[in-house]
Motif scaffolding. Structure first.
Motif, PDB file in Angstrom:
ATOM      1  N   ASN A   1     -10.044   4.700  10.523  1.00 33.77           N
ATOM      2  CA  ASN A   1      -9.188   5.091  11.644  1.00 33.77           C
ATOM      3  C   ASN A   1      -9.540   4.241  12.852  1.00 33.77           C
ATOM      4  O   ASN A   1     -10.718   3.961  13.092  1.00 33.77           O
ATOM      5  N   TRP A   2      -8.528   3.847  13.618  1.00 36.68           N
ATOM      6  CA  TRP A   2      -8.742   3.126  14.862  1.00 36.68           C
ATOM      7  C   TRP A   2      -7.514   3.279  15.737  1.00 36.68           C
ATOM      8  O   TRP A   2      -6.502   3.831  15.312  1.00 36.68           O
ATOM      9  N   GLN A   3      -7.635   2.815  16.944  1.00 36.42           N
ATOM     10  CA  GLN A   3      -6.533   2.879  17.892  1.00 36.42           C
ATOM     11  C   GLN A   3      -6.127   1.467  18.273  1.00 36.42           C
ATOM     12  O   GLN A   3      -6.977   0.610  18.523  1.00 36.42           O
ATOM     13  N   GLU A   4      -4.819   1.218  18.269  1.00 34.16           N
ATOM     14  CA  GLU A   4      -4.310  -0.079  18.673  1.00 34.16           C
ATOM     15  C   GLU A   4      -3.004   0.144  19.426  1.00 34.16           C
ATOM     16  O   GLU A   4      -2.111   0.831  18.931  1.00 34.16           O
ATOM     17  N   LYS A   5      -2.918  -0.429  20.616  1.00 30.57           N
ATOM     18  CA  LYS A   5      -1.725  -0.296  21.462  1.00 30.57           C
ATOM     19  C   LYS A   5      -1.338   1.177  21.649  1.00 30.57           C
ATOM     20  O   LYS A   5      -0.206   1.564  21.428  1.00 30.57           O
ATOM     21  N   GLN A   6      -2.324   1.984  21.986  1.00 28.39           N
ATOM     22  CA  GLN A   6      -2.133   3.418  22.268  1.00 28.39           C
ATOM     23  C   GLN A   6      -1.678   4.225  21.040  1.00 28.39           C
ATOM     24  O   GLN A   6      -1.205   5.339  21.189  1.00 28.39           O
ATOM     25  N   GLN A   7      -1.804   3.661  19.852  1.00 25.36           N
ATOM     26  CA  GLN A   7      -1.428   4.384  18.644  1.00 25.36           C
ATOM     27  C   GLN A   7      -2.639   4.570  17.740  1.00 25.36           C
ATOM     28  O   GLN A   7      -3.447   3.652  17.578  1.00 25.36           O
ATOM     29  N   ASN A   8      -2.727   5.759  17.152  1.00 23.39           N
ATOM     30  CA  ASN A   8      -3.774   6.023  16.170  1.00 23.39           C
ATOM     31  C   ASN A   8      -3.317   5.482  14.819  1.00 23.39           C
ATOM     32  O   ASN A   8      -2.212   5.767  14.370  1.00 23.39           O
ATOM     33  N   ILE A   9      -4.172   4.703  14.192  1.00 22.78           N
ATOM     34  CA  ILE A   9      -3.851   4.098  12.903  1.00 22.78           C
ATOM     35  C   ILE A   9      -4.887   4.547  11.886  1.00 22.78           C
ATOM     36  O   ILE A   9      -6.074   4.632  12.186  1.00 22.78           O
ATOM     37  N   SER A  10      -4.424   4.818  10.679  1.00 18.68           N
ATOM     38  CA  SER A  10      -5.292   5.244   9.590  1.00 18.68           C
ATOM     39  C   SER A  10      -4.890   4.469   8.345  1.00 18.68           C
ATOM     40  O   SER A  10      -3.721   4.435   7.985  1.00 18.68           O
ATOM     41  N   LYS A  11      -5.866   3.834   7.697  1.00 18.32           N
ATOM     42  CA  LYS A  11      -5.605   3.073   6.469  1.00 18.32           C
ATOM     43  C   LYS A  11      -6.665   3.419   5.435  1.00 18.32           C
ATOM     44  O   LYS A  11      -7.842   3.528   5.750  1.00 18.32           O
ATOM     45  N   LYS A  12      -6.228   3.533   4.192  1.00 16.17           N
ATOM     46  CA  LYS A  12      -7.137   3.778   3.078  1.00 16.17           C
ATOM     47  C   LYS A  12      -7.471   2.451   2.405  1.00 16.17           C
ATOM     48  O   LYS A  12      -6.620   1.582   2.272  1.00 16.17           O
ATOM     49  N   ILE A  13      -8.710   2.326   1.987  1.00 14.37           N
ATOM     50  CA  ILE A  13      -9.168   1.181   1.209  1.00 14.37           C
ATOM     51  C   ILE A  13      -9.631   1.740  -0.130  1.00 14.37           C
ATOM     52  O   ILE A  13     -10.439   2.665  -0.177  1.00 14.37           O
ATOM     53  N   PHE A  14      -9.090   1.169  -1.207  1.00 11.45           N
ATOM     54  CA  PHE A  14      -9.407   1.624  -2.548  1.00 11.45           C
ATOM     55  C   PHE A  14     -10.214   0.571  -3.292  1.00 11.45           C
ATOM     56  O   PHE A  14     -10.014  -0.630  -3.092  1.00 11.45           O
ATOM     57  N   HIS A  15     -11.071   1.036  -4.162  1.00  5.77           N
ATOM     58  CA  HIS A  15     -11.763   0.127  -5.076  1.00  5.77           C
ATOM     59  C   HIS A  15     -10.710  -0.513  -5.975  1.00  5.77           C
ATOM     60  O   HIS A  15      -9.844   0.155  -6.498  1.00  5.77           O
ATOM     61  N   GLN A  16     -10.745  -1.812  -6.140  1.00  8.06           N
ATOM     62  CA  GLN A  16      -9.851  -2.587  -6.993  1.00  8.06           C
ATOM     63  C   GLN A  16      -8.389  -2.533  -6.545  1.00  8.06           C
ATOM     64  O   GLN A  16      -7.494  -2.646  -7.367  1.00  8.06           O
ATOM     65  N   GLN A  17      -8.144  -2.375  -5.248  1.00  5.25           N
ATOM     66  CA  GLN A  17      -6.768  -2.409  -4.778  1.00  5.25           C
ATOM     67  C   GLN A  17      -6.301  -3.860  -4.675  1.00  5.25           C
ATOM     68  O   GLN A  17      -7.106  -4.777  -4.603  1.00  5.25           O
ATOM     69  N   TYR A  18      -4.996  -4.044  -4.663  1.00  2.00           N
ATOM     70  CA  TYR A  18      -4.443  -5.385  -4.497  1.00  2.00           C
ATOM     71  C   TYR A  18      -4.830  -5.900  -3.115  1.00  2.00           C
ATOM     72  O   TYR A  18      -4.732  -5.182  -2.120  1.00  2.00           O
ATOM     73  N   SER A  19      -5.267  -7.146  -3.044  1.00  5.61           N
ATOM     74  CA  SER A  19      -5.582  -7.746  -1.746  1.00  5.61           C
ATOM     75  C   SER A  19      -5.432  -9.254  -1.850  1.00  5.61           C
ATOM     76  O   SER A  19      -5.292  -9.805  -2.948  1.00  5.61           O
ATOM     77  N   LYS A  20      -5.479  -9.922  -0.716  1.00 11.77           N
ATOM     78  CA  LYS A  20      -5.343 -11.381  -0.673  1.00 11.77           C
ATOM     79  C   LYS A  20      -6.568 -12.075  -1.248  1.00 11.77           C
ATOM     80  O   LYS A  20      -6.508 -13.219  -1.658  1.00 11.77           O
ATOM     81  N   HIS A  21      -7.697 -11.381  -1.248  1.00 12.00           N
ATOM     82  CA  HIS A  21      -8.929 -11.912  -1.822  1.00 12.00           C
ATOM     83  C   HIS A  21      -9.446 -10.837  -2.776  1.00 12.00           C
ATOM     84  O   HIS A  21     -10.160  -9.920  -2.362  1.00 12.00           O
ATOM     85  N   PRO A  22      -9.073 -10.920  -4.073  1.00 11.16           N
ATOM     86  CA  PRO A  22      -9.367  -9.837  -5.022  1.00 11.16           C
ATOM     87  C   PRO A  22     -10.820  -9.367  -4.990  1.00 11.16           C
ATOM     88  O   PRO A  22     -11.748 -10.156  -4.923  1.00 11.16           O
ATOM     89  N   GLY A  23     -10.953  -8.046  -5.031  1.00  8.83           N
ATOM     90  CA  GLY A  23     -12.274  -7.426  -5.014  1.00  8.83           C
ATOM     91  C   GLY A  23     -12.731  -7.006  -3.639  1.00  8.83           C
ATOM     92  O   GLY A  23     -13.700  -6.273  -3.505  1.00  8.83           O
ATOM     93  N   THR A  24     -12.042  -7.491  -2.591  1.00  6.83           N
ATOM     94  CA  THR A  24     -12.407  -7.134  -1.221  1.00  6.83           C
ATOM     95  C   THR A  24     -11.152  -6.874  -0.404  1.00  6.83           C
ATOM     96  O   THR A  24     -10.053  -7.282  -0.775  1.00  6.83           O
ATOM     97  N   VAL A  25     -11.337  -6.201   0.712  1.00 11.32           N
ATOM     98  CA  VAL A  25     -10.277  -6.044   1.703  1.00 11.32           C
ATOM     99  C   VAL A  25     -10.790  -6.710   2.969  1.00 11.32           C
ATOM    100  O   VAL A  25     -11.850  -6.345   3.485  1.00 11.32           O
TER     101      VAL A  25
END
Length: 178
Positions: A19-43
């Motif tokens: 969770n973090w705040q950017e431009k006065q908005q609260n943002i929440s993102k989930k990171i999963f093990h083995q999720q699709y990413s631009k660099h496989p294995g990491t986010v």
């Protein structure tokens, strides 16, 4: 797998929520093990959308700042610094070369952007299964079926043979015997 509110999800998949705040908005993102990413294995986190999976607009965040990944051997999410200058802070410590384990409640600073690990689910360690409950009994010397120890004086419940000379055996779970 399990079905939850119209979605199929994988049970016990390691995940963490940032969770973090950017431009006065609260943002929440989930990171999963083995999720699709631009660099496989990491986010990867940073300002550069060509290299990063989580992109920040704050100019104090480096183009490619850090990556977060699940380390199966440690059974934990880990943060890795990708910059020699502008190191991240994790729980108040500047991170240069070490790779700190993240936990629920960890605070990460990328420049002036504060991220909080609000939730974490690690699931079961790979190769780890809970031991099945086993019970012991007696194997009838005549019919070979299993009976519980409390039948030693009564005899086999299937053929009536005395169990005084029966051998001890492990009775498989859900065998219906015993």
């Amino acid at each position: 797998m399990k079905y939850v509110e119209g979605k199929i999800t994988v049970e016990n998949m390691p995940e963490l929520t940032l969770n973090w705040q950017e431009k006065q908005q609260n943002i929440s993102k989930k990171i999963f093990h083995q999720q699709y990413s631009k660099h496989p294995g990491t986010v990867r986190l940073g300002r550069d959308p060509a290299q990063c999976d989580l992109v920040f607009s704050d100019l104090t965040v480096s183009g490619l700042h850090v990556e977060i990944f699940f380390d199966s051997a440690k059974h934990a999410f880990v943060l890795r610094n990708l910059r020699e200058s502008n190191p991240p802070l994790v729980d108040g410590r500047a991170i240069t070369y070490e790779e700190p384990l993240l936990h629920q409640g960890s605070t990460i600073y990328l420049g002036e952007v504060k991220l909080q690990v609000s939730e974490m689910e690690l699931g079961e360690p790979e190769g780890h299964t809970l031991p099945k409950q086993v019970s012991y009994g007696l194997q009838c010397p005549n019919c070979g079926r299993h009976s519980s120890y409390d039948r030693i004086a009564l005899g086999c419940q299937w053929c009536g043979t005395s169990l005084t000379s029966a051998i001890s055996v492990v009775i498989p779970p859900n065998s219906g015997e015993g």
